[in-house]
Design a protein around this motif. Structure first.
Motif, mmCIF file in Angstrom:
data_model
loop_
_atom_site.group_PDB
_atom_site.id
_atom_site.type_symbol
_atom_site.label_atom_id
_atom_site.label_comp_id
_atom_site.label_asym_id
_atom_site.label_seq_id
_atom_site.Cartn_x
_atom_site.Cartn_y
_atom_site.Cartn_z
ATOM 1 N N SER A 17 -3.194 -21.676 -27.654
ATOM 2 C CA SER A 17 -3.498 -22.955 -27.012
ATOM 3 C C SER A 17 -2.631 -24.033 -27.659
ATOM 4 C CB SER A 17 -4.979 -23.294 -27.182
ATOM 5 O OG SER A 17 -5.264 -23.560 -28.533
ATOM 6 N N LEU A 18 -2.903 -25.235 -27.277
ATOM 7 C CA LEU A 18 -2.167 -26.381 -27.825
ATOM 8 C C LEU A 18 -2.273 -26.416 -29.341
ATOM 9 C CD1 LEU A 18 -0.677 -29.075 -27.356
ATOM 10 C CD2 LEU A 18 -2.904 -30.148 -27.108
ATOM 11 N N LEU A 19 -3.421 -26.067 -29.865
ATOM 12 C CA LEU A 19 -3.668 -26.202 -31.296
ATOM 13 C C LEU A 19 -3.321 -24.975 -32.130
ATOM 14 C CD1 LEU A 19 -7.073 -28.062 -31.012
ATOM 15 C CD2 LEU A 19 -4.820 -29.059 -31.384
ATOM 16 N N SER A 20 -3.588 -23.769 -31.597
ATOM 17 C CA SER A 20 -3.374 -22.605 -32.456
ATOM 18 C C SER A 20 -3.390 -21.289 -31.692
ATOM 19 C CB SER A 20 -4.452 -22.564 -33.537
ATOM 20 O OG SER A 20 -5.713 -22.340 -32.949
ATOM 21 N N LEU A 21 -3.087 -20.229 -32.432
ATOM 22 C CA LEU A 21 -3.134 -18.869 -31.923
ATOM 23 C C LEU A 21 -4.600 -18.494 -31.685
ATOM 24 C CD1 LEU A 21 -1.417 -16.341 -31.339
ATOM 25 C CD2 LEU A 21 -1.676 -15.722 -33.728
ATOM 26 N N VAL A 22 -4.898 -17.990 -30.485
ATOM 27 C CA VAL A 22 -6.277 -17.659 -30.123
ATOM 28 C C VAL A 22 -6.547 -16.172 -30.330
ATOM 29 C CG1 VAL A 22 -7.946 -17.601 -28.222
ATOM 30 C CG2 VAL A 22 -6.394 -19.551 -28.459
ATOM 31 N N GLU A 23 -5.631 -15.332 -29.799
ATOM 32 C CA GLU A 23 -5.843 -13.885 -29.861
ATOM 33 C C GLU A 23 -4.510 -13.168 -29.724
ATOM 34 O OE1 GLU A 23 -9.133 -11.507 -27.654
ATOM 35 O OE2 GLU A 23 -7.398 -11.559 -26.312
ATOM 36 N N THR A 24 -4.409 -12.030 -30.396
ATOM 37 C CA THR A 24 -3.213 -11.200 -30.278
ATOM 38 C C THR A 24 -3.622 -9.761 -30.035
ATOM 39 O OG1 THR A 24 -2.037 -12.615 -31.843
ATOM 40 C CG2 THR A 24 -1.099 -10.441 -31.431
ATOM 41 N N ASN A 25 -3.001 -9.141 -29.048
ATOM 42 C CA ASN A 25 -3.145 -7.704 -28.828
ATOM 43 C C ASN A 25 -1.828 -7.069 -29.230
ATOM 44 O OD1 ASN A 25 -5.814 -7.573 -27.622
ATOM 45 N ND2 ASN A 25 -4.897 -8.686 -25.931
ATOM 46 N N HIS A 26 -1.909 -6.090 -30.108
ATOM 47 C CA HIS A 26 -0.718 -5.423 -30.627
ATOM 48 C C HIS A 26 -0.855 -3.934 -30.329
ATOM 49 C CE1 HIS A 26 1.690 -3.963 -34.322
ATOM 50 N NE2 HIS A 26 2.518 -4.224 -33.335
ATOM 51 N N PHE A 86 12.527 -19.364 -28.531
ATOM 52 C CA PHE A 86 12.592 -20.082 -27.261
ATOM 53 C C PHE A 86 13.087 -21.508 -27.465
ATOM 54 C CE2 PHE A 86 9.641 -16.684 -26.436
ATOM 55 C CZ PHE A 86 9.968 -16.287 -25.151
ATOM 56 N N PRO A 87 13.759 -22.060 -26.466
ATOM 57 C CA PRO A 87 14.188 -23.456 -26.542
ATOM 58 C C PRO A 87 12.962 -24.375 -26.658
ATOM 59 C CG PRO A 87 15.178 -22.373 -24.632
ATOM 60 C CD PRO A 87 14.201 -21.424 -25.214
ATOM 61 N N ASN A 88 13.117 -25.483 -27.357
ATOM 62 C CA ASN A 88 12.009 -26.410 -27.584
ATOM 63 C C ASN A 88 11.397 -26.915 -26.281
ATOM 64 O OD1 ASN A 88 12.084 -26.251 -30.353
ATOM 65 N ND2 ASN A 88 13.466 -27.990 -30.586
ATOM 66 N N ASP A 89 12.221 -27.205 -25.273
ATOM 67 C CA ASP A 89 11.662 -27.716 -24.025
ATOM 68 C C ASP A 89 10.787 -26.695 -23.324
ATOM 69 O OD1 ASP A 89 14.038 -26.257 -23.507
ATOM 70 O OD2 ASP A 89 14.337 -27.278 -21.590
ATOM 71 N N ALA A 90 11.093 -25.395 -23.466
ATOM 72 C CA ALA A 90 10.244 -24.350 -22.876
ATOM 73 C C ALA A 90 8.898 -24.274 -23.599
ATOM 74 C CB ALA A 90 10.950 -23.000 -22.934
ATOM 75 N N VAL A 91 8.941 -24.363 -24.914
ATOM 76 C CA VAL A 91 7.703 -24.330 -25.698
ATOM 77 C C VAL A 91 6.860 -25.557 -25.416
ATOM 78 C CG1 VAL A 91 6.747 -24.267 -28.036
ATOM 79 C CG2 VAL A 91 8.764 -22.898 -27.493
ATOM 80 N N LEU A 92 7.493 -26.708 -25.236
ATOM 81 C CA LEU A 92 6.738 -27.942 -24.949
ATOM 82 C C LEU A 92 6.049 -27.871 -23.584
ATOM 83 C CD1 LEU A 92 9.134 -30.681 -26.348
ATOM 84 C CD2 LEU A 92 6.940 -29.932 -27.287
ATOM 85 N N LYS A 93 6.636 -27.159 -22.620
ATOM 86 C CA LYS A 93 5.984 -26.983 -21.315
ATOM 87 C C LYS A 93 4.700 -26.177 -21.479
ATOM 88 C CE LYS A 93 10.045 -26.958 -18.355
ATOM 89 N NZ LYS A 93 10.902 -26.113 -17.501
ATOM 90 N N CYS A 94 4.698 -25.327 -22.458
ATOM 91 C CA CYS A 94 3.531 -24.482 -22.679
ATOM 92 C C CYS A 94 2.460 -25.217 -23.467
ATOM 93 C CB CYS A 94 3.978 -23.232 -23.438
ATOM 94 S SG CYS A 94 2.842 -21.884 -23.223
ATOM 95 N N ARG A 95 2.850 -26.013 -24.391
ATOM 96 C CA ARG A 95 1.860 -26.678 -25.228
ATOM 97 C C ARG A 95 1.548 -27.994 -24.616
ATOM 98 N NH1 ARG A 95 2.523 -25.196 -31.450
ATOM 99 N NH2 ARG A 95 2.469 -23.001 -31.135
#
Length: 166
Positions: A84-93, A157-166
């Motif tokens: 999410s915007l704040l942190s990692l919620v869950e990881t499946n490995h 990833f480019p910063n602008d792509a990550v910012l679209k996600c967060r």
């Protein structure tokens, strides 16, 4: 009076069932909404995998997803990070290996061994079927190695792509 109670019961029954059907259909709609693809990277181009690999950044509802697949001659490793915007919620490995293993006879240094392995490969079909050997689900930031991998792949990833996600 009896007619009034009877009609009230019918009204409540009809609209009560209808509202539960509406809420159930809304749940189904939320679960079938596809992820919105934000950015995709070829990990071979970045020289992070010689056999193949991909990293995808996407968004669904209020969460972002980072899907990483790494292929090798031994199998495949997959990370599904949900954050999410704040942190990692869950990881499946997931870790998969090829059934029976795959041997690359071209890398053998002994000429006789190379020829023998090439003959064996021609005579015997080596399976390309993947077998799941490890599945791990980690909530939040509870695993240091998972956190490091998450940060590493996200920083590709480019910063602008990550910012679209967060």
């Amino acid at each position: 009076m009896f007619l009034k109670i009877f009609l009230s019961c019918i009204f409540i029954t009809l609209f009560g069932c209808g509202s539960s059907e509406i809420s159930r259909s809304a749940e189904v709609d939320q679960n079938t909404i596809a992820d919105e693809k934000i950015f995709e990277l070829n990990l071979v181009d970045l020289q992070l995998s010689d056999q193949g690999g991909i990293a995808k950044l996407s968004k669904k509802n209020n969460f972002c997803r980072l899907h990483v697949e790494l292929l090798s001659s031994y199998g495949k490793e997959v990370y599904n990070f949900k954050f999410s915007l704040l942190s990692l919620v869950e990881t499946n490995h997931f870790i998969y290996k090829y059934e029976g293993g795959i041997v690359d006879y071209r890398t053998a240094e002994d000429k006789e061994l190379t020829e023998l392995m090439a003959e064996y490969k021609d005579e015997h079909v080596i399976s390309n079927e993947l077998q799941l050997i490890n599945k791990e689900t980690v909530l939040g930031h509870k695993n240091i190695d998972i956190n490091k991998n998450f940060e590493f792949y996200l920083n590709l990833f480019p910063n602008d792509a990550v910012l679209k996600c967060r």
